[in-house]
Design a protein around this motif. Structure first.
Motif, short mmCIF file in Angstrom:
data_model
loop_
_atom_site.label_atom_id
_atom_site.label_comp_id
_atom_site.label_asym_id
_atom_site.label_seq_id
_atom_site.Cartn_x
_atom_site.Cartn_y
_atom_site.Cartn_z
N GLY A 227 51.84 46.67 35.69
CA GLY A 227 50.58 46.46 34.98
C GLY A 227 49.81 45.25 35.46
O GLY A 227 48.61 45.13 35.20
N TYR A 228 50.47 44.34 36.17
CA TYR A 228 49.79 43.16 36.71
C TYR A 228 49.04 43.55 38.00
O TYR A 228 49.45 44.44 38.73
CB TYR A 228 50.79 42.05 37.02
N TRP A 229 47.96 42.82 38.25
CA TRP A 229 47.16 43.05 39.45
C TRP A 229 47.54 42.06 40.54
O TRP A 229 47.87 40.91 40.25
CB TRP A 229 45.67 42.94 39.12
N GLU A 230 47.48 42.53 41.78
CA GLU A 230 47.89 41.70 42.91
C GLU A 230 47.16 42.17 44.17
O GLU A 230 46.49 43.20 44.17
CB GLU A 230 49.39 41.81 43.13
N PHE A 231 47.33 41.40 45.24
CA PHE A 231 46.85 41.84 46.54
C PHE A 231 47.87 42.81 47.13
O PHE A 231 49.08 42.59 47.01
CB PHE A 231 46.66 40.64 47.46
N SER B 44 41.07 48.32 42.60
CA SER B 44 39.73 47.93 42.17
C SER B 44 39.14 46.90 43.13
O SER B 44 39.81 45.94 43.49
CB SER B 44 39.77 47.33 40.75
N TRP B 45 37.89 47.12 43.54
CA TRP B 45 37.18 46.15 44.36
C TRP B 45 36.57 45.09 43.45
O TRP B 45 35.92 45.42 42.46
CB TRP B 45 36.07 46.83 45.17
N GLN B 46 36.79 43.83 43.78
CA GLN B 46 36.35 42.73 42.94
C GLN B 46 35.51 41.73 43.74
O GLN B 46 35.65 41.63 44.95
CB GLN B 46 37.57 41.99 42.36
N MET B 47 34.67 40.99 43.03
CA MET B 47 33.93 39.89 43.63
C MET B 47 34.60 38.58 43.24
O MET B 47 35.06 38.43 42.08
CB MET B 47 32.49 39.88 43.16
N PRO B 48 34.69 37.61 44.16
CA PRO B 48 35.37 36.34 43.83
C PRO B 48 34.78 35.62 42.62
O PRO B 48 35.50 34.98 41.87
CB PRO B 48 35.18 35.50 45.11
N GLN B 49 33.47 35.73 42.43
CA GLN B 49 32.82 35.00 41.34
C GLN B 49 33.03 35.66 39.98
O GLN B 49 32.76 35.04 38.95
CB GLN B 49 31.30 34.91 41.59
N ILE C 231 35.94 38.19 38.40
CA ILE C 231 37.11 39.06 38.40
C ILE C 231 37.13 39.85 37.09
O ILE C 231 37.15 39.28 36.00
CB ILE C 231 38.41 38.25 38.55
N ALA C 232 37.14 41.17 37.20
CA ALA C 232 36.99 42.01 36.01
C ALA C 232 38.29 42.69 35.59
O ALA C 232 38.28 43.51 34.67
CB ALA C 232 35.90 43.05 36.25
N VAL C 233 39.42 42.38 36.25
CA VAL C 233 40.70 42.99 35.88
C VAL C 233 41.69 41.90 35.49
O VAL C 233 41.58 40.75 35.94
CB VAL C 233 41.27 43.84 37.03
N SER C 234 42.65 42.26 34.66
CA SER C 234 43.70 41.33 34.24
C SER C 234 44.85 42.13 33.64
O SER C 234 44.66 43.29 33.25
CB SER C 234 43.15 40.32 33.22
N PRO C 235 46.05 41.52 33.55
CA PRO C 235 46.41 40.18 34.06
C PRO C 235 46.66 40.22 35.56
O PRO C 235 46.94 41.27 36.12
CB PRO C 235 47.69 39.87 33.30
N ILE C 236 46.55 39.06 36.19
CA ILE C 236 46.78 38.93 37.62
C ILE C 236 48.06 38.15 37.84
O ILE C 236 48.32 37.17 37.11
CB ILE C 236 45.59 38.25 38.30
N LEU C 237 48.86 38.56 38.79
CA LEU C 237 50.11 37.85 39.07
C LEU C 237 49.84 36.36 39.29
O LEU C 237 48.92 35.99 40.04
CB LEU C 237 50.80 38.42 40.30
N PRO C 238 50.63 35.47 38.66
CA PRO C 238 50.36 34.02 38.73
C PRO C 238 50.25 33.46 40.14
O PRO C 238 49.45 32.56 40.39
CB PRO C 238 51.56 33.42 37.98
N ALA C 239 51.03 33.98 41.08
CA ALA C 239 51.01 33.44 42.44
C ALA C 239 49.66 33.61 43.11
O ALA C 239 49.35 32.93 44.09
CB ALA C 239 52.10 34.11 43.28
#
Length: 322
Positions: A42-46, A114-119, A121-129
Motif C-alpha cells: 500500500g505504500y508508494w515508492e520509486f 501514478s505520475w507525480q509532480m515534485p511540487q 505529491i498527490a499519493v500517500s503514504p510514501i515509503l520513508p526512505a
C-alpha cells in the motif's frame, strides 16, 4: 541458559537495491504502489528492486524495470544513494534518473502507478526512505552564483533578470567584497526579482542576512561547514555548502544538508590555489553519496550532461550565468 549473540551494527547485512526515478520532459516522475503480500503493501515508492548476485547496478535496474513495468531503459544517470534501516532490513538504495526508455509502460505486478509532480505529491503514504529524494527532485539542474563585484550591480541585475526569464530557478548571492549595506540592498533586489519567477535565493555564509532579507536559505562556506556541529535552524530554509574533498562531503552528510557544491572541476579564477578534481575524481568521491551534488569550477551549460552522467544533480556556475 544459552546466550544468543547478536551481530554488531557494522556486520548487519545491507540489501543492495536499485530504484528508478523515471522522468518525463515536463518534470513528472513515476511512483508505484507496493502490491498486497509485500512488506509495506500500500505504500508508494520509486520502481525497482534488489540487486541479484553478480549483477551490476545498471543491469539490475534494466531487469527490474522490464519485469515490473515492461519497459527497456535507453538512458539512465546514476544519482543519489541512501542507506535506510527498516524494521525488517537495512537497504542501500541506488537511485537512477531514467530519462529515456522504450516500450509501453504496463504494471506487470498489477500494482497501481501514478505520475507525480515534485511540487505537488498527490499519493500517500510514501515509503520513508524516499522522502529526501522527493526533496531533491525540487532542486533544479542549474545553480547560479552572482558576480556583481566583478561586473557591476546594474549589469548583474540585468543578467540575472534575463536568466530568470529563461528558466533559472536557484541562485546564490556570493559577494565577498561588497559592503554590508550595498549587499543588503543588492540581495533585496535579487530576491524580489527571483520570487516573481518562483525561483529561490540563498545567501552565502550569512544566515542572519538571509533571514532578514527574506531569502530562501543560506549557503555555507567549507570553513563554516567544518566548524559547526548542527545544521542552521530550519527557519533559515534551504541549506547548502561548498565542499572540496571527501572529508567536507562527509561533514555535510552528517549535518543532513539539502545539497552540496563540489569543485573545482577545472582551474578557476575564484579558487586559484585549489587543484582541480577533474571528472574522474569527482565521480569517484560522490559515488554512493546521499545528498544532491552540484559540480562547480570552470563549467558552462554544455557540461550539464556530463555532470549528470557522473552522478551530479547538475552544475553550479558563476560567470556563465550572472
Amino acid at each position: 541458559m544459552s546466550h544468543i549473540t547478536l551481530p554488531s551494527p557494522e556486520f548487519i547485512p545491507i540489501v543492495e537495491v536499485v530504484a528508478a526515478v523515471i522522468l518525463q520532459p515536463d518534470g513528472r516522475f513515476l511512483l508505484a504502489q507496493r502490491p498486497k503480500g509485500k512488506v509495506y503493501s500500500g505504500y508508494w515508492e520509486f520502481p525497482g528492486g534488489k540487486v541479484e548476485s553478480g549483477e551490476s547496478l545498471l543491469y539490475a535496474l534494466e531487469r527490474e524495470l522490464w519485469e515490473e513495468l515492461g519497459i527497456h531503459v535507453r538512458y539512465a544517470q546514476p544519482w543519489i544513494s541512501r542507506t535506510f534501516t527498516y524494521a525488517h532490513a537495512t537497504v542501500r538504495l541506488h537511485f537512477f534518473r531514467v530519462v529515456e526508455w522504450e516500450g509501453k509502460l504496463i504494471p506487470r505486478e498489477m500494482q497501481a502507478v501514478s505520475w507525480q509532480m515534485p511540487q505537488e505529491i498527490a499519493v500517500s503514504p510514501i515509503l520513508p526512505a524516499n522522502g529526501p529524494i522527493l526533496q531533491a527532485l525540487l532542486l533544479p539542474p542549474l545553480y547560479a552564483i552572482t558576480t556583481a563585484s566583478e561586473i557591476g550591480i546594474e549589469s548583474a541585475l540585468q543578467r540575472i533578470d534575463l536568466a530568470l526569464q529563461n528558466g533559472l530557478r536557484l541562485l546564490q548571492i556570493r559577494e565577498k567584497q561588497m559592503e554590508k549595506d550595498k549587499l543588503r540592498e543588492f540581495a533585496e533586489k535579487i530576491i524580489a526579482l527571483a520570487h516573481l519567477h518562483q525561483a529561490k535565493v540563498l545567501i552565502n555564509s550569512d544566515a542572519e542576512l538571509a533571514r532578514e532579507t527574506g531569502a530562501d536559505g543560506v549557503h555555507l562556506t567549507s570553513a563554516q561547514l567544518m566548524e559547526i556541529s548542527c545544521r542552521p535552524d530550519p527557519e533559515y530554509g534551504l541549506c547548502g555548502a561548498s565542499c572540496h574533498n571527501a572529508e567536507e562531503l562527509y561533514a555535510a552528510e552528517l549535518l543532513r544538508l539539502d545539497f552540496v557544491v563540489l569543485g573545482p572541476i577545472q582551474s578557476t579564477l575564484s579558487h586559484p590555489g585549489l587543484p582541480p578534481l577533474g571528472w574522474r575524481k569527482f565521480a569517484s568521491i560522490i559515488r554512493d553519496y546521499p545528498l544532491p551534488v552540484y559540480a562547480l569550477g570552470g563549467l558552462s551549460s554544455e557540461d550539464l550532461v556530463i555532470a549528470q552522467e557522473m552522478g551530479a544533480q547538475g552544475i553550479a556556475m558563476m560567470r556563465g550565468v550572472a
